[in-house]
Design an enzyme around this catalytic site. Structure first.
Site, PDB file in Angstrom:
ATOM      1  N   ARG A  85       0.812  -1.238   0.000  1.00 48.65           N
ATOM      2  CA  ARG A  85       0.000   0.000   0.000  1.00 48.65           C
ATOM      3  C   ARG A  85       0.834   1.271   0.000  1.00 48.65           C
ATOM      4  NH1 ARG A  85      -2.751  -3.245   3.666  1.00 48.65           N
ATOM      5  NH2 ARG A  85      -4.535  -4.245   2.688  1.00 48.65           N
TER       6      ARG A  85
ATOM      7  N   LYS B   4       3.558  11.922 -10.593  1.00 47.33           N
ATOM      8  CA  LYS B   4       2.666  11.089 -11.414  1.00 47.33           C
ATOM      9  C   LYS B   4       3.358   9.775 -11.713  1.00 47.33           C
ATOM     10  CE  LYS B   4      -0.178  14.440 -13.847  1.00 47.33           C
ATOM     11  NZ  LYS B   4      -0.524  15.008 -15.168  1.00 47.33           N
TER      12      LYS B   4
ATOM     13  N   GLU C 257       9.534  19.372 -23.920  1.00 49.62           N
ATOM     14  CA  GLU C 257       8.979  19.808 -22.628  1.00 49.62           C
ATOM     15  C   GLU C 257       9.701  21.063 -22.128  1.00 49.62           C
ATOM     16  OE1 GLU C 257       6.297  18.609 -21.316  1.00 49.62           O
ATOM     17  OE2 GLU C 257       6.065  16.561 -22.060  1.00 49.62           O
TER      18      GLU C 257
ATOM     19  N   LYS D 122       8.199  23.635 -13.013  1.00 51.23           N
ATOM     20  CA  LYS D 122       7.241  22.566 -12.726  1.00 51.23           C
ATOM     21  C   LYS D 122       6.927  22.526 -11.229  1.00 51.23           C
ATOM     22  CE  LYS D 122       5.748  17.968 -13.552  1.00 51.23           C
ATOM     23  NZ  LYS D 122       5.859  16.694 -14.204  1.00 51.23           N
TER      24      LYS D 122
ATOM     25  N   GLU E 181      -3.710  18.039  -9.906  1.00 47.19           N
ATOM     26  CA  GLU E 181      -4.205  18.481 -11.215  1.00 47.19           C
ATOM     27  C   GLU E 181      -5.693  18.815 -11.232  1.00 47.19           C
ATOM     28  OE1 GLU E 181      -2.349  16.383 -14.545  1.00 47.19           O
ATOM     29  OE2 GLU E 181      -4.048  16.926 -15.801  1.00 47.19           O
TER      30      GLU E 181
ATOM     31  N   ARG F  12      -2.328  22.842 -12.486  1.00 43.89           N
ATOM     32  CA  ARG F  12      -1.430  21.822 -13.038  1.00 43.89           C
ATOM     33  C   ARG F  12      -1.826  21.426 -14.455  1.00 43.89           C
ATOM     34  NH1 ARG F  12       1.453  16.611 -10.077  1.00 43.89           N
ATOM     35  NH2 ARG F  12       2.592  15.942 -11.932  1.00 43.89           N
TER      36      ARG F  12
ATOM     37  N   ASN G  93      -0.259  20.673 -19.403  1.00 51.63           N
ATOM     38  CA  ASN G  93      -0.686  19.914 -20.592  1.00 51.63           C
ATOM     39  C   ASN G  93      -0.637  20.759 -21.862  1.00 51.63           C
ATOM     40  OD1 ASN G  93      -1.177  17.645 -19.025  1.00 51.63           O
ATOM     41  ND2 ASN G  93      -3.246  18.344 -18.510  1.00 51.63           N
TER      42      ASN G  93
ATOM     43  N   HIS H 127      -0.275  19.232 -25.247  1.00 50.84           N
ATOM     44  CA  HIS H 127      -0.451  17.785 -25.072  1.00 50.84           C
ATOM     45  C   HIS H 127      -1.737  17.237 -25.689  1.00 50.84           C
ATOM     46  CE1 HIS H 127       3.019  18.087 -22.507  1.00 50.84           C
ATOM     47  NE2 HIS H 127       2.958  16.820 -22.160  1.00 50.84           N
TER      48      HIS H 127
ATOM     49  N   HIS I 111      -0.658  14.431 -27.831  1.00 50.31           N
ATOM     50  CA  HIS I 111      -1.026  13.032 -27.529  1.00 50.31           C
ATOM     51  C   HIS I 111      -1.737  12.406 -28.717  1.00 50.31           C
ATOM     52  CE1 HIS I 111      -0.969  13.409 -22.842  1.00 50.31           C
ATOM     53  NE2 HIS I 111       0.170  12.933 -23.317  1.00 50.31           N
TER      54      HIS I 111
ATOM     55  N   HIS J 159       7.396  11.408 -27.548  1.00 51.41           N
ATOM     56  CA  HIS J 159       6.449  12.276 -26.826  1.00 51.41           C
ATOM     57  C   HIS J 159       6.817  13.758 -26.987  1.00 51.41           C
ATOM     58  CE1 HIS J 159       3.763  13.587 -23.618  1.00 51.41           C
ATOM     59  NE2 HIS J 159       4.783  14.234 -23.076  1.00 51.41           N
TER      60      HIS J 159
HETATM   61  N1  GLY Z   1       3.661  16.083 -17.269  1.00 53.78           N
HETATM   62  C1  GLY Z   1       2.616  16.857 -16.737  1.00 53.78           C
HETATM   63  C2  GLY Z   1       2.453  16.719 -15.256  1.00 53.78           C
HETATM   64  O1  GLY Z   1       3.286  16.138 -14.600  1.00 53.78           O
HETATM   65  O2  GLY Z   1       1.470  17.181 -14.734  1.00 53.78           O
END
Ligand code: GLY
Length: 366
Positions: free
Chosen positions: A126, A148, A190, A231, A241, A245, A249, A252, A256, A268
């Site tokens: 967990r 993430k 990025e 960031k 997000e 946040r 994107n 993106h 994407h 990417h």
């Molecule tokens: N790559 C976008 C984020 O980490 O929110």
């Protein structure tokens, strides 16, 4: 220059505070930096078949010297292996290594390794801790920071995952020298995005000077640290997000779609760069962005050796973008640059998104 040099970017989030250390010769310091940051007995290194032959021995030795018991696994390299089967095998290897809740996972590799190892750490018992040791530019400036973690399903990328902030991030710019040139340049997508989002000075530097993998490592480390700080500020304000946040994107939604429509043959960062140019061309034609913004962004992207367009048929791009996993019912939040350093989010319906994608088509910049 053989001496170790570094700078530290502290990150503060609701769930955890940690440092991102960026510099030279840091792989040999992973053990003692972890020892002085974390109280842990055992370290489990997750790497891949590209990175392990280059760097695993150094990292394992450094961990042993710092008193950790060490076990490791090297998964098959590549996005196509970021799946349930590999994820399961990492968890089985962690259990075989008798990891406990006091153990720590070390993710040594690019974004695929970081995402999978992070998700394994988030799931095992967990949740145990993870230290990210990114080895690609993309993972240094983006995926290793912000918590993430994910794996892919056959229906799409990153459909299963968790938020787990790392306990420490150690980015050794020396690792960048061994990357394939396409992979290094991929990370710049990025970097340009961060400049457009929040740092006009960085953006202008990028437009004037292409980043190179054999350039001055300290300069490269400064650029990476500036990106991490951009960031950091966004993630610190909105870890999960729900709001700001989402501005990360930028480029993106369409990027994407390019990636998915190419069957993930395109990198990417290349797709994000082309997606960024596409959205700003459309936005300027719709009167949302200041005149000249798209020209500036296209010039910067081209100067860094990245594409300003993608030759996927527009109908395919629209079909992919309409199924974006970040869709809200029948609409999508799209990030639009008003000018360099200033972006806004706009909620558009799916027909408006299709119109925007048609409007943004352009010819490649020579
Ligand atoms: N790559 C976008 C984020 O980490 O929110």
């Amino acid at each position: 220059m053989n001496e170790s040099w570094h700078e530290v970017v502290p990150v503060h989030t609701a769930s955890r505070d940690y440092d991102v250390v960026v510099g030279t010769h840091l792989l040999d310091e992973v053990g003692h930096r972890m020892r002085s940051t974390l109280d842990a007995d055992a370290a489990f290194v997750v790497s891949d078949t590209n990175v392990a032959p280059l760097y695993l021995n150094r990292v394992e030795s450094s961990l042993r010297e710092a008193g950790f018991s060490v076990a490791s696994t090297a998964v098959k390299a590549g996005e196509s292996h970021k799946n349930l089967a590999t994820f399961g095998s990492i968890l089985e290897d962690m259990a075989t290594a008798s990891l406990t809740r006091d153990s720590v996972v070390v993710a040594l590799g690019g974004g695929v390794v970081g995402d999978m190892a992070g998700f394994a750490a988030a799931s095992y018992m967990r949740g145990i801790r993870v230290v990210q040791v990114p080895t690609t530019l993309l993972s240094m400036v983006d995926s290793s920071v912000g918590g993430k973690t994910a794996i892919d399903l056959s229906r799409g990328k990153n459909l299963v995952g968790a938020f787990l902030q790392p306990s420490l991030v150690i980015a050794d710019v020396g690792c960048l020298s061994t990357l394939a040139p396409y992979v290094f340049v991929d990370g710049i997508g990025e970097v340009v995005k961060h400049g457009v989002l929040a740092d006009e000075e960085l953006f202008d530097e990028l437009a004037a000077h292409p980043l190179t993998q054999d350039g001055d490592p300290i300069q490269l480390a400064h650029v990476i640290a500036r990106n991490v700080a951009i960031k950091r500020d966004v993630v610190g304000a909105d870890e999960k997000e729900h709001g700001v946040r989402q501005t990360l994107n930028l480029g993106h939604t369409i990027g994407h779609a390019f990636e998915a429509a190419s069957g993930y043959a395109l990198g990417h960062g290349h797709c994000v760069a082309a997606g960024l140019c596409h959205v700003v061309r459309a936005s300027e034609r719709l009167g949302w962005s200041d005149p000249g913004t798209s020209n500036r962004i296209e010039r910067c992207v081209a100067a860094q050796g990245l594409p300003t367009t993608c030759d996927i048929p527009l109908d395919d791009v629209i079909a992919q973008a309409s199924h974006d996993k970040k869709r809200h019912g029948a609409s999508v939040n799209i990030v639009v640059p008003i000018r360099i350093g200033n972006v806004v989010m706009r909620r558009v319906s799916l027909p408006e998104l299709a119109n925007l994608i048609r409007k943004g088509a352009g010819s490649p910049r020579p």
